[in-house]
Design an enzyme around this catalytic site. Sequence first.
Site, PDB file in Angstrom:
ATOM      1  N   SER A 212       2.181 -25.560 -51.714  1.00 17.54           N
ATOM      2  CA  SER A 212       1.506 -26.514 -52.595  1.00 17.54           C
ATOM      3  C   SER A 212       2.239 -27.852 -52.612  1.00 17.54           C
ATOM      4  O   SER A 212       1.611 -28.916 -52.632  1.00 17.54           O
ATOM      5  CB  SER A 212       1.390 -25.942 -54.005  1.00 17.54           C
ATOM      6  OG  SER A 212       2.631 -25.953 -54.651  1.00 17.54           O
ATOM      7  N   ARG A 216       0.195 -31.068 -51.249  1.00 14.96           N
ATOM      8  CA  ARG A 216      -0.073 -32.117 -52.241  1.00 14.96           C
ATOM      9  C   ARG A 216       0.276 -33.489 -51.671  1.00 14.96           C
ATOM     10  O   ARG A 216      -0.533 -34.419 -51.693  1.00 14.96           O
ATOM     11  CB  ARG A 216       0.753 -31.839 -53.493  1.00 14.96           C
ATOM     12  CG  ARG A 216       0.629 -32.904 -54.546  1.00 14.96           C
ATOM     13  CD  ARG A 216       1.410 -32.537 -55.772  1.00 14.96           C
ATOM     14  NE  ARG A 216       0.955 -31.287 -56.322  1.00 14.96           N
ATOM     15  CZ  ARG A 216       1.694 -30.206 -56.461  1.00 14.96           C
ATOM     16  NH1 ARG A 216       2.950 -30.231 -56.084  1.00 14.96           N
ATOM     17  NH2 ARG A 216       1.201 -29.111 -56.959  1.00 14.96           N
ATOM     18  N   ASN A 220      -2.676 -36.244 -50.475  1.00 15.19           N
ATOM     19  CA  ASN A 220      -2.769 -37.541 -51.139  1.00 15.19           C
ATOM     20  C   ASN A 220      -2.559 -38.688 -50.165  1.00 15.19           C
ATOM     21  O   ASN A 220      -3.287 -39.678 -50.188  1.00 15.19           O
ATOM     22  CB  ASN A 220      -1.729 -37.623 -52.255  1.00 15.19           C
ATOM     23  CG  ASN A 220      -2.305 -37.183 -53.570  1.00 15.19           C
ATOM     24  OD1 ASN A 220      -3.131 -37.867 -54.132  1.00 15.19           O
ATOM     25  ND2 ASN A 220      -1.904 -36.024 -54.039  1.00 15.19           N
TER      26      ASN A 220
END
Lengths: 277, 75
Positions: A212, A216, A220
């Site tokens: 994760s 992430r 992004n």
Amino acid sequence: MSSEHGQTTGEYIQHHLTNLTYGQHADGSWGIAHSAEEVKEMGFAAINLDTMGWSIVLGALFIILFRLAARKATSGVPGGLQNFVEYMVEVIDNIVKESFHGKNDLIAPLALTIFVWIFLMNAMDLVPVDFIPRFFALFGVPYMKVVPSTDPNITFGLSISVLCLMIFYSIKVKGFGGFTGELLFQPFGKNIFLIPANLFLETMGLVVKPISLALRLYGNMLAGELVFIIIAAMLPLWIQWLPYFAWALLHLLIITIQAFVFMMLTIVYLSMAHESH
Amino acid sequence: MEIEGIRILAAAIMLSCAGVSTAIGFAMLGGKFLEGAARQPEMVPVLQTKLFIIAGLLDAFSAIAAVMGLLLIFT
């Protein structure tokens, strides 16, 4: 602009999303891939030269800048660079003191490195998308993806290093028995029949953390970079500065937050590794 | 329907879900932040840092979904 080089918009975007890859060609020779198919043929034993190069350059920039400030530090009136470096060190030191509950001298420098390095890598997003690739194209380099954190190899490299540190400190603080005990007996309690369920849940928890973290940052940054590329691909040249500037303002916030979140979660995970239950 | 159309449709669903989810998430986050700030104005600096951390966490999954959708369209 896409029309200048006779590319369609899709090709232009794809060209910007391809790494400069060095590896073994299908015929056995070593060299740089010139198309997406060649990258696919190289498989696992290939290296993304642009990602490696830019991340090492930015890491070196960080080290040299902070080293310079540390060597030139005076107790008199400090200059701008010293002020900036002292401020960064102080802020991150405070955050680590607040959220890290163990005793470890490595965490604060690690957090500072992670924050500044990821911030610098993300900040390459703000350079106009065609600027550096066109410059390198003059020397015959086919692809150049300048933002290292839009490459999952970099983000996973960072997060897997964090996972290794977590496991290392778990074993160092709690001992090997303590670490395995946590894996075997943690959520449901000490019962021989519950070991498979405990082991499954704890292993999942351990594996999901780096995934994760990495996804992430990658998601992004790639989303932000894609918006920049789409602006460059779809709009005429004379109006590009307006959406570009607007998105850059918002993105400046996003890159800082993402670097901060990565650092924060690293501190929290390592703090969890130091706590014994 | 041919495969290209299905791909675009899948990407559209992913992008719109990402947009809706992040909009709802940020609305709740911002609303709760304002509520908290109105009740205890002296807590604003503490809340603000935490707001940004949670904004970063919240943004992540919709950004991942958006990237997957855009990659479906363009590659």
